[in-house]
Design an enzyme around this catalytic site. Structure first.
Site, PDB file in Angstrom:
ATOM      1  CG  ASP A  49      -1.946  -1.177   1.098  1.00 47.03           C
ATOM      2  OD1 ASP A  49      -3.010  -0.995   0.472  1.00 47.03           O
ATOM      3  OD2 ASP A  49      -1.644  -2.263   1.612  1.00 47.03           O
ATOM      4  CG  HIS A  51      -2.047   4.075  -1.277  1.00 47.74           C
ATOM      5  ND1 HIS A  51      -2.968   3.830  -2.269  1.00 47.74           N
ATOM      6  CD2 HIS A  51      -2.317   3.184  -0.294  1.00 47.74           C
ATOM      7  CE1 HIS A  51      -3.760   2.833  -1.898  1.00 47.74           C
ATOM      8  NE2 HIS A  51      -3.380   2.415  -0.715  1.00 47.74           N
ATOM      9  CG  ASP A  92      -3.760  -0.628  -3.262  1.00 45.60           C
ATOM     10  OD1 ASP A  92      -4.135  -1.050  -4.368  1.00 45.60           O
ATOM     11  OD2 ASP A  92      -4.556  -0.384  -2.324  1.00 45.60           O
ATOM     12  CG  ASN A 124      -8.086  -1.927  -4.171  1.00 42.19           C
ATOM     13  OD1 ASN A 124      -7.328  -2.429  -3.351  1.00 42.19           O
ATOM     14  ND2 ASN A 124      -8.674  -0.751  -3.969  1.00 42.19           N
ATOM     15  CG  HIS A 125      -6.150   2.129  -4.725  1.00 40.40           C
ATOM     16  ND1 HIS A 125      -7.091   3.088  -4.990  1.00 40.40           N
ATOM     17  CD2 HIS A 125      -6.376   1.720  -3.449  1.00 40.40           C
ATOM     18  CE1 HIS A 125      -7.840   3.283  -3.914  1.00 40.40           C
ATOM     19  NE2 HIS A 125      -7.437   2.453  -2.974  1.00 40.40           N
ATOM     20  CG  ASP A 128      -7.632   3.787  -8.284  1.00 44.59           C
ATOM     21  OD1 ASP A 128      -8.710   3.163  -8.184  1.00 44.59           O
ATOM     22  OD2 ASP A 128      -6.910   4.052  -7.310  1.00 44.59           O
ATOM     23  CG  HIS A 225      -3.888  -5.462  -2.582  1.00 49.47           C
ATOM     24  ND1 HIS A 225      -2.967  -4.624  -1.996  1.00 49.47           N
ATOM     25  CD2 HIS A 225      -5.035  -4.741  -2.644  1.00 49.47           C
ATOM     26  CE1 HIS A 225      -3.531  -3.449  -1.739  1.00 49.47           C
ATOM     27  NE2 HIS A 225      -4.793  -3.507  -2.116  1.00 49.47           N
ATOM     28  CG  HIS A 258      -7.302  -4.694   0.242  1.00 47.35           C
ATOM     29  ND1 HIS A 258      -7.580  -3.580  -0.530  1.00 47.35           N
ATOM     30  CD2 HIS A 258      -8.507  -5.255   0.516  1.00 47.35           C
ATOM     31  CE1 HIS A 258      -8.899  -3.496  -0.725  1.00 47.35           C
ATOM     32  NE2 HIS A 258      -9.470  -4.489  -0.091  1.00 47.35           N
ATOM     33  CD  GLN A 260      -4.105   1.373   3.355  1.00 44.46           C
ATOM     34  OE1 GLN A 260      -4.833   1.447   2.374  1.00 44.46           O
ATOM     35  NE2 GLN A 260      -3.714   2.439   4.018  1.00 44.46           N
ATOM     36  NE  ARG A 374      -9.066   2.068   5.786  1.00 39.90           N
ATOM     37  CZ  ARG A 374      -8.914   1.603   4.564  1.00 39.90           C
ATOM     38  NH1 ARG A 374      -8.346   2.351   3.645  1.00 39.90           N
ATOM     39  NH2 ARG A 374      -9.295   0.380   4.247  1.00 39.90           N
ATOM     40  NE  ARG A 378     -12.494   3.844   3.763  1.00 44.46           N
ATOM     41  CZ  ARG A 378     -12.083   2.959   2.877  1.00 44.46           C
ATOM     42  NH1 ARG A 378     -12.427   1.686   3.000  1.00 44.46           N
ATOM     43  NH2 ARG A 378     -11.345   3.321   1.846  1.00 44.46           N
ATOM     44  NE  ARG A 409      -7.991   6.778  -0.626  1.00 43.50           N
ATOM     45  CZ  ARG A 409      -8.242   5.493  -0.433  1.00 43.50           C
ATOM     46  NH1 ARG A 409      -9.488   5.064  -0.409  1.00 43.50           N
ATOM     47  NH2 ARG A 409      -7.263   4.636  -0.237  1.00 43.50           N
TER      48      ARG A 409
END
Length: 549
Positions: A49, A51, A92, A124-125, A128, A225, A258, A260, A374, A378, A409
């Site tokens: 991750d 990012h 990620d 998954n990212h 994007d 992930h 994923h 994190q 986060r 959420r 984010r």
């Protein structure tokens, strides 16, 4: 060595020898068997991750230049003692820092090449961006992208290499990539319309026996992930690493991402070591193993061995803590500072500098910071969620607006707001859209999305809405302070990701009234901040009783 430790080690080696010698009578048929007990020392280094965090932050934390120095030191230490090193990324790499995002993560892959990664799995990212961008990133990388559960729909062929074979002093290690099947719901549906994400655990049930039986791997590492969920309680998420370890025999190590999580000790399930190193390159995970084996094989070419972890820790990459020194707050390293590698700095600085002029332009101002943590966006109504939804509502000329918490984010700082701040809040480039519904249709839709449980990225943040949920039932819905009328037409502002069924929301982009405004969410937020600055945080704070779930 103390006598007690010597006796313990001798007993361990004797036990391993007995186990290995008793494995199979068929080994006698191998032409050149060896009865000597051998040991492979190897170290797995891992991150996940990332990012977009290729550069140090404003406190001097993290960054790939310091990561390179740390990993080089560990490699030298391990190899000087006769060991081997594997360096793995659990995905990620994309999305999170504007300097990286606007350059399609090119600097991150340049840095990873210089550090010397052996493999990464797809997060998954990585999706994007359109698939052609990801395939271009694959060309930039000097290491393979792995995933054994992503297929082209038309041909039913794998999109990426499913696994990687590594030999360390003759010991065969198979590294299997797995990506969460939730990706289909977590990214823009247009970007993944031609591919299919199969169930990761089901894929492993097929691939792991094949690696062990047919490809004769001595050790199997699942590079995943899919997330770490304690006790396999994954909720609305697809099953993660704990489920994988419990339900699929033969996986020796899981290096994950994923969710994190900061796993400061391995989670061991079904004799499988599960590892994860939090996020952003804050830490490099280090797992030291010994693999004891007899260098002989059964009649089918399989070797028996015993894997034992001897050391594990997460090593901070220049992480700091605030301290008060002479009345001033300063940031102090929690461990000895790691120098940055000059070669990596020289290679990445042009990418960092290229983005600065544009990103540091002032957009507006805010009197008090708005948190975008986060766990907040959420789980509960937030001021940042209300602000983003309000911006989209205004742009679309809508009666109400909704944004998914997972698309937020970070928050906004107090004081001057820059282009960079805006892009950090909404880095995905989602298009702002709207759709019109009658009151009774809107009620059903709001009921569906408002019933999504906290902690999910699908948790809904609203603007110009008051509602009450009783379990999964919507018992009150007010728009603009007035109860919704069942036959009145209302305009709802929403991003294209959510309208297309992202985060498992109902699909509404097939509604005849659906309109894509052509503006990305970040552009809309930027325009709203410019128009309404100076912003007051209190104008967006949710009021108690407005949203009741």
């Amino acid at each position: 060595m103390p006598a007690s430790r010597f006796r313990s080690l001798s007993l361990l080696l004797l036990t391993i020898t007995v186990v290995l010698l008793g494995c199979s009578a068929e080994s006698a048929r191998v032409p050149t068997p060896s009865s000597e007990l051998k040991v492979l020392d190897f170290t797995v280094l891992h991150t996940n991750d990332n990012h977009g965090k290729f550069w140090r932050n404003r406190h001097g934390e993290m960054g790939m230049a310091a990561r390179k120095t740390l990993i080089d030191r560990i490699r030298s230490e391990v190899e000087a003692e006769g060991g081997k090193v594997l360096l793995l990324s659990a995905g990620d790499i994309n999305t999170g820092v504007p300097e990286s995002d606007i350059q399609q993560a090119k600097p991150d892959f340049v840095g990873m090449n210089m550090i010397g990664y052996d493999a990464m799995t797809l997060g998954n990212h990585e999706f994007d961006n359109p698939l052609n961008v990801l395939l271009e990133q694959e060309k930039w990388a000097n290491f393979p992208f792995l995933s054994a559960n992503i297929y082209y729909k038309a041909s039913e062929q794998l999109v990426f290499k499913p696994w990687l074979r590594k030999e360390l002093d003759g010991v065969r290690i198979g590294i299997l990539g797995l990506t969460t099947e939730d990706t289909q719901a977590l990214v823009n549906s247009d970007y993944v319309s031609d591919i299919l994400f199969m169930n990761a655990v089901d894929a492993a049930r097929t691939w792991v026996p094949e690696l062990k039986r047919d490809n004769k791997m001595d050790i199997v590492i699942a590079l995943t992930h899919i997330g770490h969920y304690p006790n396999a309680r994954h909720g609305e998420n697809a099953p993660g690493d704990v489920t994988l370890a419990k339900e699929v025999d033969g996986i020796d190590i899981i290096v994950g991402g994923h969710s994190q999580n900061k796993l400061e000790r391995p989670d061991i399930k079904n004799s499988t070591y599960i590892l994860q190193a939090w996020e952003w390159g804050k830490y490099v995970g280090r797992a030291d193993f010994k693999y004891y084996y007899m260098d002989n094989f059964d009649g089918k070419g399989h070797r028996k061995g015993v894997l034992k972890m001897v050391n594990y820790r997460l090593i901070p990459v220049n992480l700091k803590r605030p301290e008060i020194v002479n009345g001033r707050q300063v940031w102090v390293n929690i461990e000895k500072e790691i120098p940055e590698d000059q070669g990596v700095l020289d290679a990445l600085k042009p990418y960092h500098d290229k983005a600065q002029d544009m990103l540091m332009k002032k957009v507006g101002s805010l009197d008090k910071a708005l948190s975008g943590e986060r766990n907040l966006v959420r789980s509960e109504p937030t001021a940042i969620g209300n602000l983003l939804a309000s911006a989209q509502r205004e742009k679309a000329g809508a009666d109400l607006a909704v944004v998914n918490g997972g698309g937020i984010r970070t928050g906004l700082p107090a004081g001057e707001i820059t282009e960079k701040d805006v892009l950090k809040v909404q880095p995905f480039g989602n298009m702002v859209c709207y759709v019109e519904m009658k009151g009774h249709e809107l009620k059903r839709y709001i009921e569906d999305i408002a019933s999504i449980q906290p902690v999910s990225g699908g948790f809904a943040q609203f603007a110009n809405v008051k509602l009450t949920m009783n379990g999964d039932k919507l018992t009150r819905l007010d728009i603009g302070g007035k109860p919704v009328q069942k036959d009145k037409v209302y305009r709802l502002a929403i991003n294209e990701f959510s309208a297309g069924g992202g985060d498992k929301w109902p699909v509404i982009d097939n509604n005849p009234t659906f309109v894509n405004t052509g503006y990305t969410d970040a552009v809309v937020l930027r325009g709203y901040i410019k128009k309404h600055s100076p912003l007051k945080a209190s104008d967006y704070q949710p009021r108690k009783g407005d949203i009741v779930r």
